[in-house]
Design a protein around this motif. Structure first.
Motif, PDB file in Angstrom:
ATOM      1  N   PRO A  77       0.803  -1.194   0.065  1.00 38.35           N
ATOM      2  CA  PRO A  77      -0.023   0.123   0.060  1.00 38.35           C
ATOM      3  C   PRO A  77       0.828   1.401  -0.029  1.00 38.35           C
ATOM      4  O   PRO A  77       0.386   2.294  -0.370  1.00 38.35           O
ATOM      5  N   GLU A  78       2.207   1.304   0.505  1.00 36.94           N
ATOM      6  CA  GLU A  78       2.772   2.336   0.714  1.00 36.94           C
ATOM      7  C   GLU A  78       3.224   2.853  -0.608  1.00 36.94           C
ATOM      8  O   GLU A  78       3.694   3.901  -1.019  1.00 36.94           O
ATOM      9  N   ALA A 112      -3.755  -3.666  12.988  1.00 32.89           N
ATOM     10  CA  ALA A 112      -3.262  -2.362  12.651  1.00 32.89           C
ATOM     11  C   ALA A 112      -2.937  -2.094  11.415  1.00 32.89           C
ATOM     12  O   ALA A 112      -2.844  -0.757  10.745  1.00 32.89           O
ATOM     13  N   ARG A 113      -2.425  -3.115  10.870  1.00 35.01           N
ATOM     14  CA  ARG A 113      -2.153  -3.029   9.098  1.00 35.01           C
ATOM     15  C   ARG A 113      -3.386  -2.981   8.230  1.00 35.01           C
ATOM     16  O   ARG A 113      -3.183  -2.545   7.311  1.00 35.01           O
ATOM     17  N   LEU A 114      -4.612  -3.803   8.768  1.00 37.16           N
ATOM     18  CA  LEU A 114      -5.384  -4.254   7.546  1.00 37.16           C
ATOM     19  C   LEU A 114      -5.982  -2.827   7.048  1.00 37.16           C
ATOM     20  O   LEU A 114      -6.402  -2.920   6.252  1.00 37.16           O
ATOM     21  N   GLN A 127      -7.389   0.687   2.237  1.00 39.96           N
ATOM     22  CA  GLN A 127      -7.900   1.876   1.944  1.00 39.96           C
ATOM     23  C   GLN A 127      -8.139   2.055   0.538  1.00 39.96           C
ATOM     24  O   GLN A 127      -9.075   2.984   0.130  1.00 39.96           O
ATOM     25  N   ASN A 128      -7.398   1.595  -0.528  1.00 39.84           N
ATOM     26  CA  ASN A 128      -7.550   1.806  -1.837  1.00 39.84           C
ATOM     27  C   ASN A 128      -7.892   0.674  -2.600  1.00 39.84           C
ATOM     28  O   ASN A 128      -7.832   0.580  -3.877  1.00 39.84           O
ATOM     29  N   LYS A 141     -14.075  -8.387   7.095  1.00 38.77           N
ATOM     30  CA  LYS A 141     -15.610  -7.903   6.666  1.00 38.77           C
ATOM     31  C   LYS A 141     -15.879  -6.816   7.644  1.00 38.77           C
ATOM     32  O   LYS A 141     -16.962  -6.047   7.187  1.00 38.77           O
ATOM     33  N   ALA A 142     -15.515  -6.848   8.844  1.00 39.22           N
ATOM     34  CA  ALA A 142     -16.051  -5.868   9.801  1.00 39.22           C
ATOM     35  C   ALA A 142     -15.650  -4.515   9.407  1.00 39.22           C
ATOM     36  O   ALA A 142     -15.916  -3.436   9.896  1.00 39.22           O
ATOM     37  N   GLN A 143     -14.585  -4.471   8.401  1.00 43.75           N
ATOM     38  CA  GLN A 143     -13.858  -3.020   8.193  1.00 43.75           C
ATOM     39  C   GLN A 143     -14.112  -2.800   6.527  1.00 43.75           C
ATOM     40  O   GLN A 143     -13.457  -2.045   6.151  1.00 43.75           O
ATOM     41  N   THR A 144     -15.056  -3.493   5.979  1.00 43.40           N
ATOM     42  CA  THR A 144     -15.016  -3.320   4.457  1.00 43.40           C
ATOM     43  C   THR A 144     -16.241  -3.914   3.901  1.00 43.40           C
ATOM     44  O   THR A 144     -16.630  -4.782   4.295  1.00 43.40           O
TER      45      THR A 144
END
Length: 263
Positions: free
Chosen positions: A133-134, A161-163, A168-169, A201-204
């Motif tokens: 991602p960086e 922490a990484r997820l 994000q993109n 799935k809790a985050q997207t």
């Protein structure tokens, strides 16, 4: 919307899980791999992952490494891979195609040129396993601006922490790697996968598709039941490497697709 997003919307509306099949472009030769590729939708495949051969496939196990080496030995190139997609699109304008590989061939071509050619050929998404991602400005952001989904891999070592950074993109779907290690290294276990898929799935809102270590219809069903679908690669590549006829390879793919769709 991309073909990938449209396909997952349709599957969701029908209450079905997705079956994604991987094959290496040009293995054992262009003609055979194109013939199998053309037969995949009829064998129940919802999304095709097309491998781009590369000399240093660090995320792949021996089966897919050897497939890539056979393709390269047969003079497979990025241009010929894109031509395979064009030839496929002559008869199929609906099945999503994800190009899976490494950044070097794309960098060598030039990102803008590659994205223009990929769009023209009919590729819908990219999985580029060696771009974290960086480095999203390198390819991920330009690809999405060009109308291609950029699909990211999450793994058992992607902690909370990484997820968010991984997600994000990401677009199209999230590819969850069911095991720690290379492709084909171990068998996927639904009991291990289920909690991890729930965590993602809790985050997207994106579909989560599980790959690595799925070799049988039974495992395809078990894994698909824990997620939005599953991916099979090494097992299909191994069938092709054994010299089986195209119809026999596609019959095997059909059995896997039936397993996933029965979840």
């Amino acid at each position: 919307m991309t073909r990938i997003e449209t396909r997952f919307d349709t599957l969701r509306a029908e209450g079905r899980k997705a079956f994604v099949a991987y094959l290496m472009a040009g293995d054992p030769n262009v003609e055979t791999s194109l013939e199998v590729m053309k037969g995949l939708p009829g064998a129940g495949v919802d999304v095709i992952e097309l491998g781009l051969p590369f000399t240093d496939p660090m995320a792949d196990g021996p089966t897919i490494q050897e497939a890539g080496q056979r393709a390269l030995a047969g003079k497979m190139t990025l241009d010929k891979t894109l031509q395979m997609v064009r030839d496929f699109r002559k008869d199929d304008g609906e099945t999503p195609i994800v190009l899976m590989g490494y950044y070097n061939p794309i960098y060598s071509r030039g990102v803008d040129t590659f994205l223009r050619e990929a769009n023209e050929a009919g590729i819908d998404g990219l999985i580029i396993v060696d771009l974290p991602p960086e480095e999203d400005d390198e390819l991920c952001i330009p690809a999405q601006k060009a109308g291609l989904n950029f699909i990211r891999l999450a793994t058992p070592t992607t902690d909370d922490a990484r997820l968010p950074k991984v997600l994000q993109n990401t677009s199209g779907f999230v590819y969850y790697v069911s095991i720690t290690g290379i492709t084909g290294a171990a068998a996927a276990q639904a009991t291990d996968v289920g909690p991890e898929v729930a965590r993602i799935k809790a985050q997207t809102d994106l579909p989560v598709i599980v790959g690595f270590g799925i070799r049988s219809p039974e495992t395809a069903r078990e894994i698909a039941a824990t997620a939005d679908g599953c991916v099979v690669g090494s097992a299909i590549v191994a069938e092709m490497a054994s010299g089986k006829r195209t119809e026999d390879v596609l019959a095997f793919v059909r059995s896997l697709a039936d397993g996933a769709h029965s979840a």
